[in-house]
Design a protein around this motif. Sequence first.
Motif, short mmCIF file in Angstrom:
data_model
loop_
_atom_site.label_atom_id
_atom_site.label_comp_id
_atom_site.label_asym_id
_atom_site.label_seq_id
_atom_site.Cartn_x
_atom_site.Cartn_y
_atom_site.Cartn_z
N ASN A 85 -1.34 5.57 9.07
CA ASN A 85 -0.08 5.85 9.78
C ASN A 85 1.13 5.52 8.92
N TYR A 86 1.02 4.49 8.11
CA TYR A 86 2.13 4.13 7.23
C TYR A 86 2.33 5.19 6.15
N PHE A 87 1.23 5.72 5.63
CA PHE A 87 1.28 6.77 4.60
C PHE A 87 1.03 8.12 5.27
N GLU A 88 1.98 8.58 6.06
CA GLU A 88 1.76 9.75 6.91
C GLU A 88 1.41 11.02 6.13
N ASN A 89 1.82 11.14 4.88
CA ASN A 89 1.51 12.35 4.11
C ASN A 89 0.32 12.20 3.17
N ALA A 90 -0.33 11.05 3.21
CA ALA A 90 -1.48 10.82 2.33
C ALA A 90 -2.77 11.26 3.00
N ASP A 91 -3.73 11.59 2.18
CA ASP A 91 -5.04 12.02 2.65
C ASP A 91 -5.85 10.81 3.11
N ARG A 92 -6.42 10.88 4.30
CA ARG A 92 -7.22 9.79 4.86
C ARG A 92 -8.37 9.40 3.95
N THR A 93 -9.03 10.38 3.37
CA THR A 93 -10.17 10.11 2.49
C THR A 93 -9.73 9.33 1.25
N THR A 94 -8.58 9.66 0.71
CA THR A 94 -8.07 8.95 -0.47
C THR A 94 -7.77 7.50 -0.12
N ILE A 95 -7.19 7.26 1.03
CA ILE A 95 -6.89 5.89 1.46
C ILE A 95 -8.21 5.13 1.66
N TYR A 96 -9.18 5.76 2.32
CA TYR A 96 -10.48 5.13 2.56
C TYR A 96 -11.16 4.78 1.23
N ARG A 97 -11.17 5.71 0.29
CA ARG A 97 -11.79 5.44 -1.01
C ARG A 97 -11.06 4.32 -1.75
N THR A 98 -9.74 4.29 -1.62
CA THR A 98 -8.95 3.21 -2.24
C THR A 98 -9.38 1.87 -1.66
N LEU A 99 -9.50 1.78 -0.34
CA LEU A 99 -9.89 0.53 0.30
C LEU A 99 -11.31 0.12 -0.10
N LYS A 100 -12.22 1.08 -0.17
CA LYS A 100 -13.60 0.78 -0.56
C LYS A 100 -13.66 0.29 -2.01
N THR A 101 -12.89 0.93 -2.89
CA THR A 101 -12.83 0.48 -4.28
C THR A 101 -12.26 -0.92 -4.34
N PHE A 102 -11.19 -1.17 -3.60
CA PHE A 102 -10.58 -2.49 -3.56
C PHE A 102 -11.58 -3.54 -3.07
N GLU A 103 -12.37 -3.19 -2.08
CA GLU A 103 -13.36 -4.13 -1.55
C GLU A 103 -14.43 -4.43 -2.60
N GLU A 104 -14.91 -3.39 -3.25
CA GLU A 104 -15.93 -3.56 -4.29
C GLU A 104 -15.44 -4.40 -5.46
N LYS A 105 -14.16 -4.32 -5.76
CA LYS A 105 -13.59 -5.03 -6.91
C LYS A 105 -13.03 -6.41 -6.56
N GLY A 106 -13.15 -6.82 -5.30
CA GLY A 106 -12.65 -8.13 -4.90
C GLY A 106 -11.15 -8.18 -4.72
N ILE A 107 -10.56 -7.04 -4.37
CA ILE A 107 -9.10 -6.97 -4.16
C ILE A 107 -8.76 -7.13 -2.68
N VAL A 108 -9.59 -6.57 -1.80
CA VAL A 108 -9.43 -6.77 -0.36
C VAL A 108 -10.74 -7.27 0.22
N HIS A 109 -10.64 -7.94 1.34
CA HIS A 109 -11.85 -8.23 2.10
C HIS A 109 -11.77 -7.50 3.43
N SER A 110 -12.93 -7.11 3.92
CA SER A 110 -12.97 -6.40 5.19
C SER A 110 -13.37 -7.38 6.29
N ILE A 111 -12.84 -7.12 7.45
CA ILE A 111 -13.11 -7.95 8.62
C ILE A 111 -13.62 -7.01 9.70
N GLN A 112 -14.84 -7.24 10.16
CA GLN A 112 -15.43 -6.38 11.19
C GLN A 112 -15.00 -6.88 12.55
#
Length: 139
Positions: free
Chosen positions: A41-68
């Motif tokens: 919602n913050y990046f209204e013109n960005a592709d959802r898949t690109t944002i999702y892949r960015t978050l997954k890459t960040f998680e794999e690299k220790g940049i973000v943690h996910s909370i279920q």
Amino acid sequence: MKEEIENKLIDKNTKPTSMRILVYDFLSSQNTALSLSEIENYFENADRTTIYRTLKTFEEKGIVHSIQENTTTKYMLCHDECDERTHKDRHLHFYCKICKETTCKEDISIPENIQNNFRIDEIRFFAKGICENCLESLQ
């Protein structure tokens, strides 16, 4: 600021693309964990898949943690000591049932000295209740 983010991404073996820089910058300004939809919602013109892949890459690299949270995954920036092999978020993730925000309670943590002859790569330490702000407004 952009150069600082680029350096942080490079230090985590992550190519600093425009979207990765934007997502990192946005997450660094947040005090609560956010879902993919909230970030999208913050990046209204960005592709959802690109944002999702960015978050997954960040998680794999220790940049973000996910909370279920029930059926929703929320994301928050890690501390610098997290890496590709081990996330070091040994603190409580707290969900407020009133304001619906998830925050990290770093003053409540699992001690690191519990390890003996094994290695813990990830811990999910989660609680639900009423946050201090909402509790105060109820009184």
